[in-house]
Scaffold this motif. Structure first.
Motif, PDB file in Angstrom:
ATOM      1  N   VAL A  29      33.403  59.171  33.620  1.00 47.95           N
ATOM      2  CA  VAL A  29      33.337  60.624  33.757  1.00 47.95           C
ATOM      3  C   VAL A  29      32.632  61.238  32.553  1.00 47.95           C
ATOM      4  O   VAL A  29      31.873  62.205  32.685  1.00 47.95           O
ATOM      5  N   SER A  30      32.865  60.671  31.365  1.00 42.78           N
ATOM      6  CA  SER A  30      32.190  61.171  30.165  1.00 42.78           C
ATOM      7  C   SER A  30      30.676  61.008  30.274  1.00 42.78           C
ATOM      8  O   SER A  30      29.920  61.886  29.837  1.00 42.78           O
ATOM      9  N   CYS A  31      30.235  59.909  30.881  1.00 42.80           N
ATOM     10  CA  CYS A  31      28.796  59.696  31.066  1.00 42.80           C
ATOM     11  C   CYS A  31      28.204  60.750  32.000  1.00 42.80           C
ATOM     12  O   CYS A  31      27.111  61.272  31.744  1.00 42.80           O
ATOM     13  N   VAL A  32      28.926  61.075  33.071  1.00 40.87           N
ATOM     14  CA  VAL A  32      28.441  62.095  34.002  1.00 40.87           C
ATOM     15  C   VAL A  32      28.354  63.451  33.301  1.00 40.87           C
ATOM     16  O   VAL A  32      27.372  64.197  33.455  1.00 40.87           O
ATOM     17  N   ILE A  63      31.312  76.552  42.556  1.00 41.28           N
ATOM     18  CA  ILE A  63      31.738  75.185  42.901  1.00 41.28           C
ATOM     19  C   ILE A  63      31.196  74.196  41.879  1.00 41.28           C
ATOM     20  O   ILE A  63      31.893  73.261  41.456  1.00 41.28           O
ATOM     21  N   ALA A  64      29.939  74.399  41.452  1.00 41.43           N
ATOM     22  CA  ALA A  64      29.354  73.517  40.436  1.00 41.43           C
ATOM     23  C   ALA A  64      30.080  73.657  39.104  1.00 41.43           C
ATOM     24  O   ALA A  64      30.337  72.660  38.414  1.00 41.43           O
ATOM     25  N   THR A  65      30.438  74.889  38.739  1.00 43.44           N
ATOM     26  CA  THR A  65      31.161  75.103  37.481  1.00 43.44           C
ATOM     27  C   THR A  65      32.545  74.463  37.528  1.00 43.44           C
ATOM     28  O   THR A  65      32.986  73.851  36.552  1.00 43.44           O
ATOM     29  N   VAL A  66      33.210  74.590  38.672  1.00 40.84           N
ATOM     30  CA  VAL A  66      34.522  73.960  38.833  1.00 40.84           C
ATOM     31  C   VAL A  66      34.397  72.440  38.722  1.00 40.84           C
ATOM     32  O   VAL A  66      35.240  71.783  38.105  1.00 40.84           O
ATOM     33  N   PHE A  67      33.337  71.877  39.285  1.00 43.20           N
ATOM     34  CA  PHE A  67      33.142  70.427  39.230  1.00 43.20           C
ATOM     35  C   PHE A  67      32.973  69.953  37.789  1.00 43.20           C
ATOM     36  O   PHE A  67      33.552  68.934  37.386  1.00 43.20           O
ATOM     37  N   PHE A  68      32.198  70.678  36.984  1.00 45.52           N
ATOM     38  CA  PHE A  68      31.974  70.263  35.594  1.00 45.52           C
ATOM     39  C   PHE A  68      33.272  70.307  34.801  1.00 45.52           C
ATOM     40  O   PHE A  68      33.595  69.352  34.064  1.00 45.52           O
ATOM     41  N   TYR A  69      34.037  71.376  34.948  1.00 48.59           N
ATOM     42  CA  TYR A  69      35.281  71.469  34.179  1.00 48.59           C
ATOM     43  C   TYR A  69      36.372  70.586  34.761  1.00 48.59           C
ATOM     44  O   TYR A  69      37.349  70.278  34.074  1.00 48.59           O
ATOM     45  N   LEU A  70      36.206  70.153  35.989  1.00 49.22           N
ATOM     46  CA  LEU A  70      37.072  69.100  36.531  1.00 49.22           C
ATOM     47  C   LEU A  70      36.843  67.802  35.762  1.00 49.22           C
ATOM     48  O   LEU A  70      37.807  67.081  35.439  1.00 49.22           O
ATOM     49  N   LEU A  71      35.588  67.489  35.464  1.00 48.36           N
ATOM     50  CA  LEU A  71      35.283  66.307  34.656  1.00 48.36           C
ATOM     51  C   LEU A  71      35.880  66.421  33.254  1.00 48.36           C
ATOM     52  O   LEU A  71      36.430  65.448  32.723  1.00 48.36           O
ATOM     53  N   ILE A  72      35.785  67.610  32.674  1.00 50.80           N
ATOM     54  CA  ILE A  72      36.369  67.825  31.343  1.00 50.80           C
ATOM     55  C   ILE A  72      37.884  67.636  31.384  1.00 50.80           C
ATOM     56  O   ILE A  72      38.483  67.061  30.461  1.00 50.80           O
ATOM     57  N   ALA A  73      38.517  68.108  32.455  1.00 46.84           N
ATOM     58  CA  ALA A  73      39.974  67.953  32.582  1.00 46.84           C
ATOM     59  C   ALA A  73      40.368  66.482  32.675  1.00 46.84           C
ATOM     60  O   ALA A  73      41.386  66.070  32.099  1.00 46.84           O
ATOM     61  N   ILE A  74      39.579  65.674  33.374  1.00 42.21           N
ATOM     62  CA  ILE A  74      39.877  64.240  33.472  1.00 42.21           C
ATOM     63  C   ILE A  74      39.772  63.578  32.100  1.00 42.21           C
ATOM     64  O   ILE A  74      40.608  62.737  31.726  1.00 42.21           O
ATOM     65  N   ILE A  75      38.753  63.958  31.323  1.00 40.15           N
ATOM     66  CA  ILE A  75      38.583  63.385  29.978  1.00 40.15           C
ATOM     67  C   ILE A  75      39.749  63.780  29.072  1.00 40.15           C
ATOM     68  O   ILE A  75      40.314  62.937  28.363  1.00 40.15           O
ATOM     69  N   LEU A  76      40.125  65.061  29.086  1.00 35.18           N
ATOM     70  CA  LEU A  76      41.245  65.510  28.252  1.00 35.18           C
ATOM     71  C   LEU A  76      42.550  64.858  28.679  1.00 35.18           C
ATOM     72  O   LEU A  76      43.407  64.537  27.845  1.00 35.18           O
ATOM     73  N   HIS A  77      42.723  64.663  29.976  1.00 36.37           N
ATOM     74  CA  HIS A  77      43.920  63.996  30.504  1.00 36.37           C
ATOM     75  C   HIS A  77      44.034  62.584  29.923  1.00 36.37           C
ATOM     76  O   HIS A  77      45.120  62.160  29.490  1.00 36.37           O
ATOM     77  N   TYR A 111      40.372  81.445  35.744  1.00 36.12           N
ATOM     78  CA  TYR A 111      40.534  80.975  37.118  1.00 36.12           C
ATOM     79  C   TYR A 111      39.699  79.724  37.385  1.00 36.12           C
ATOM     80  O   TYR A 111      40.137  78.815  38.113  1.00 36.12           O
ATOM     81  N   ILE A 112      38.504  79.652  36.807  1.00 31.35           N
ATOM     82  CA  ILE A 112      37.678  78.453  36.972  1.00 31.35           C
ATOM     83  C   ILE A 112      38.397  77.227  36.413  1.00 31.35           C
ATOM     84  O   ILE A 112      38.441  76.161  37.049  1.00 31.35           O
ATOM     85  N   CYS A 113      38.975  77.376  35.234  1.00 35.47           N
ATOM     86  CA  CYS A 113      39.691  76.261  34.604  1.00 35.47           C
ATOM     87  C   CYS A 113      40.958  75.893  35.373  1.00 35.47           C
ATOM     88  O   CYS A 113      41.299  74.709  35.482  1.00 35.47           O
ATOM     89  N   GLN A 114      41.658  76.898  35.914  1.00 36.32           N
ATOM     90  CA  GLN A 114      42.865  76.620  36.691  1.00 36.32           C
ATOM     91  C   GLN A 114      42.536  75.830  37.952  1.00 36.32           C
ATOM     92  O   GLN A 114      43.191  74.829  38.269  1.00 36.32           O
ATOM     93  N   ILE A 115      41.533  76.276  38.677  1.00 36.87           N
ATOM     94  CA  ILE A 115      41.144  75.574  39.910  1.00 36.87           C
ATOM     95  C   ILE A 115      40.654  74.169  39.583  1.00 36.87           C
ATOM     96  O   ILE A 115      40.991  73.202  40.287  1.00 36.87           O
ATOM     97  N   ALA A 116      39.863  74.035  38.509  1.00 37.11           N
ATOM     98  CA  ALA A 116      39.357  72.720  38.121  1.00 37.11           C
ATOM     99  C   ALA A 116      40.496  71.776  37.742  1.00 37.11           C
ATOM    100  O   ALA A 116      40.473  70.585  38.106  1.00 37.11           O
ATOM    101  N   TYR A 117      41.498  72.286  37.026  1.00 38.60           N
ATOM    102  CA  TYR A 117      42.603  71.418  36.604  1.00 38.60           C
ATOM    103  C   TYR A 117      43.381  70.890  37.798  1.00 38.60           C
ATOM    104  O   TYR A 117      43.687  69.692  37.869  1.00 38.60           O
ATOM    105  N   TRP A 118      43.700  71.756  38.750  1.00 35.80           N
ATOM    106  CA  TRP A 118      44.521  71.308  39.862  1.00 35.80           C
ATOM    107  C   TRP A 118      43.739  70.436  40.838  1.00 35.80           C
ATOM    108  O   TRP A 118      44.321  69.583  41.498  1.00 35.80           O
ATOM    109  N   PHE A 119      42.434  70.616  40.908  1.00 33.35           N
ATOM    110  CA  PHE A 119      41.626  69.681  41.696  1.00 33.35           C
ATOM    111  C   PHE A 119      41.519  68.328  40.993  1.00 33.35           C
ATOM    112  O   PHE A 119      41.463  67.287  41.664  1.00 33.35           O
ATOM    113  N   HIS A 120      41.499  68.332  39.657  1.00 29.36           N
ATOM    114  CA  HIS A 120      41.432  67.065  38.933  1.00 29.36           C
ATOM    115  C   HIS A 120      42.722  66.269  39.104  1.00 29.36           C
ATOM    116  O   HIS A 120      42.729  65.043  38.961  1.00 29.36           O
ATOM    117  N   ALA A 121      43.837  66.959  39.403  1.00 27.18           N
ATOM    118  CA  ALA A 121      45.117  66.264  39.573  1.00 27.18           C
ATOM    119  C   ALA A 121      45.122  65.347  40.798  1.00 27.18           C
ATOM    120  O   ALA A 121      45.923  64.414  40.858  1.00 27.18           O
TER     121      ALA A 121
END
Length: 371
Positions: free
Chosen positions: A26-29, A77-91, A166-176
């Motif tokens: 995910v970090s590479c992406v 949707i693209a912004t949510v996808f990027f911060y979803l990747l960030i949430a996975i890395i932080l997790h 809201y972007i970060c909230q949606i991204a976090y719960w989708f990353h879950a």
């Protein structure tokens, strides 16, 4: 788990390989998206993933300087996808460098280990979201004036902090959702976690799309405080089972938060929005102020609160039964110890140091007589 050193490397692209190295992948992406900013050809696409889109500049009589607001659109949707990747890395970072080290010291069982990791991740997220939400509520003055929740609807314009929240909230719960696979969550725990993950996605995304971000933010902040207290209490309980006072405070605040949620929801949908001048349904204007939408939203919130109260009551009953069983087992463990003392005193055959006449014959004498 990502960033984890293993002696034996599994086959490439196998399940174990993906699970152990998912954070590196995910970090590479994410790095590829960031590198896109360096080139003029790809910069336009990379900015769509990284920065908040749909900027609107307005000027008012009170403030001569232009003020920037934001709307929502498909590019989010693209912004949510990027911060979803960030949430996975932080997790993965929190899991590797904080939770795993604590788990090695506590030596928890597999069941408690899974719950400890879940509570540790959620407690960190709830703490961050609660502090961030409180700062937004203080800056936007949502709390001081309750009519601000429905006045001027539709609230199509958002401040930068509100939209990014809201972007970060949606991204976090989708990353879950993929984290259920990455964390090897047990099959019996997957349905329970899927329930609350999907509920968060449904309610937060609904408030974002229906331009109800003010109400959603006001309801999320106290809810996150209650959930933070619960998971923090569970972390202390796993470290020391005698520390259970936090659950009592959580139970009180949980009921208050449910009543507050129902009160504000009925006040907004039942009285506030129904009496505003701007009634109607228009996708172009972002107006969803019709009876069907209001009743659907209110019903969804009420059903969710009822389901949460049902789970809360079952949790309290289960806890009460466990405590009653522990007390009953303690009484059974104490009672046999007192009974032998009475038997020994009766078998001793002496009263004030003088032997009774019927107990003077020893067992050996009886045995020789029988022989």
């Amino acid at each position: 788990m990502g960033f984890r050193k293993k002696n034996k490397s599994p086959p490439v692209l196998s399940h174990e390989f993906v699970i152990q190295n998912h954070a590196d992948m995910v970090s590479c992406v994410a790095m590829i998206i960031l590198l896109g900013l360096m080139f003029e050809v790809t910069a336009k696409f990379a900015i769509m993933f990284i920065t908040v889109q749909y900027n609107v500049t307005q000027t008012s009589e009170n403030k001569p300087e232009p003020v920037n607001f934001y709307q929502y659109g498909p590019k989010d949707i693209a912004t949510v996808f990027f911060y979803l990747l960030i949430a996975i890395i932080l997790h993965a970072l929190i899991q590797e460098y904080i939770l795993d080290k604590i788990n090695r010291r506590l030596h928890l069982s597999k069941t408690k280990h899974s719950k400890f990791n879940e509570s540790g991740q959620l407690a960190a997220f709830y703490l961050f979201s609660f502090i961030w939400g409180c700062s937004i509520l203080t800056a936007e003055e949502f709390v001081t004036n309750p009519t601000f929740l429905w006045e001027g609807y539709p609230h199509t314009h958002m401040a930068f902090q509100v939209k990014f929240f809201y972007i970060c909230q949606i991204a976090y719960w989708f990353h879950a959702l993929p984290e259920l696979y990455f964390q090897k969550v047990r099959k019996e725990d997957i349905p329970r976690q899927l329930y609350y993950i999907c509920l968060y996605i449904f309610h937060i995304t609904g408030a974002y799309i229906l331009n109800l971000h003010r109400l959603g933010l006001v309801l999320l902040v106290p809810h996150y405080l209650v959930e933070l207290l619960f998971h923090a209490s569970r972390l202390f309980y796993f470290s020391n089972e005698n520390k259970q006072k936090g659950f009592t405070l959580w139970a009180l605040l949980f009921v208050i938060a449910r009543l507050l949620t129902l009160t504000l929801s009925v006040l907004t949908f039942g009285f506030g929005l129904s009496r505003t001048d701007n009634q109607g349904f228009s996708l172009a204007e972002g107006n969803f102020n019709v009876l069907t939408v209001r009743m659907t939203c209110l019903s969804a919130i009420c059903l969710t609160q009822a389901w949460m109260m049902w789970k809360f009551i079952n949790f309290q009953l289960k806890k009460w039964r466990e405590q009653s069983q522990i007390q009953a087992s303690k009484k059974k463990a104490v009672s046999p110890k007192s009974k032998p003392a009475k038997k020994e005193s009766s078998r001793g055959g002496s009263v004030n140091g003088v032997m009774k006449p019927e107990d003077k014959t020893s067992p050996r004498a009886r045995k020789t007589k029988a022989s």
